[in-house]
Motif scaffolding. Sequence first.
Motif, mmCIF file in Angstrom:
data_model
loop_
_atom_site.group_PDB
_atom_site.id
_atom_site.type_symbol
_atom_site.label_atom_id
_atom_site.label_comp_id
_atom_site.label_asym_id
_atom_site.label_seq_id
_atom_site.Cartn_x
_atom_site.Cartn_y
_atom_site.Cartn_z
ATOM 1 N N LEU A 276 37.286 61.960 48.827
ATOM 2 C CA LEU A 276 35.835 62.151 48.868
ATOM 3 C C LEU A 276 35.176 60.968 49.574
ATOM 4 O O LEU A 276 34.274 61.148 50.394
ATOM 5 C CB LEU A 276 35.272 62.322 47.454
ATOM 6 C CG LEU A 276 33.785 62.586 47.361
ATOM 7 C CD1 LEU A 276 33.414 63.897 48.044
ATOM 8 C CD2 LEU A 276 33.343 62.611 45.892
ATOM 9 N N LYS B 238 32.263 68.191 40.333
ATOM 10 C CA LYS B 238 33.465 67.561 39.810
ATOM 11 C C LYS B 238 34.118 68.538 38.851
ATOM 12 O O LYS B 238 33.476 68.990 37.895
ATOM 13 C CB LYS B 238 33.104 66.254 39.101
ATOM 14 C CG LYS B 238 34.282 65.456 38.632
ATOM 15 C CD LYS B 238 33.825 64.132 38.055
ATOM 16 C CE LYS B 238 35.007 63.284 37.661
ATOM 17 N NZ LYS B 238 34.586 61.994 37.109
ATOM 18 N N VAL C 258 27.996 68.917 45.803
ATOM 19 C CA VAL C 258 29.343 68.625 45.337
ATOM 20 C C VAL C 258 29.441 69.010 43.863
ATOM 21 O O VAL C 258 28.433 69.220 43.201
ATOM 22 C CB VAL C 258 29.698 67.121 45.507
ATOM 23 C CG1 VAL C 258 29.663 66.710 46.975
ATOM 24 C CG2 VAL C 258 28.787 66.229 44.689
ATOM 25 N N TRP D 85 37.300 66.781 43.083
ATOM 26 C CA TRP D 85 35.959 67.012 43.605
ATOM 27 C C TRP D 85 35.989 68.178 44.575
ATOM 28 O O TRP D 85 36.969 68.387 45.295
ATOM 29 C CB TRP D 85 35.445 65.771 44.321
ATOM 30 C CG TRP D 85 35.099 64.667 43.382
ATOM 31 C CD1 TRP D 85 35.926 63.691 42.925
ATOM 32 C CD2 TRP D 85 33.835 64.440 42.777
ATOM 33 N NE1 TRP D 85 35.250 62.865 42.068
ATOM 34 C CE2 TRP D 85 33.967 63.298 41.964
ATOM 35 C CE3 TRP D 85 32.604 65.087 42.843
ATOM 36 C CZ2 TRP D 85 32.913 62.791 41.216
ATOM 37 C CZ3 TRP D 85 31.557 64.567 42.098
ATOM 38 C CH2 TRP D 85 31.712 63.439 41.301
#
Length: 127
Positions: free
Chosen positions: A21, A38, A36, A4
Amino acid sequence: MSDWFVQGAEGDLGPFRPTELLKLVRAGKVTPETQVRKGNSAWFEASAVGGLFEAAMRPTIEYFCPGCGAPVREPPCNCHQCDKEISRAKVRITENTIAPSEHGTTEKPATPSVQRWLKKVRGNRHT
């Protein structure tokens, strides 16, 4: 497992493992509005990560070898330190909260589903 990344005032931060996270959420450094991503995905608000803030509110359960006290994974397992076969470990449950963000907002208290989960875990785990 994907890493992340978090957009911060200092620029893009990361990579973070999922547990890291969660620590950022608990510390109030990642809020629902924080951007954010991924892996290599596009940026999106942290509130879109299903279950992230609920998971941050759940207690942390840690297991320890009853022989030497070293951290172990959930039994049954073998202790990596003393090689003892473990069927019941010592348990430490840490209640988690989400700290106020820099803007002074906090997450709401644990939902009833989280409270039920905590009761269930406490009822099934004994030291």
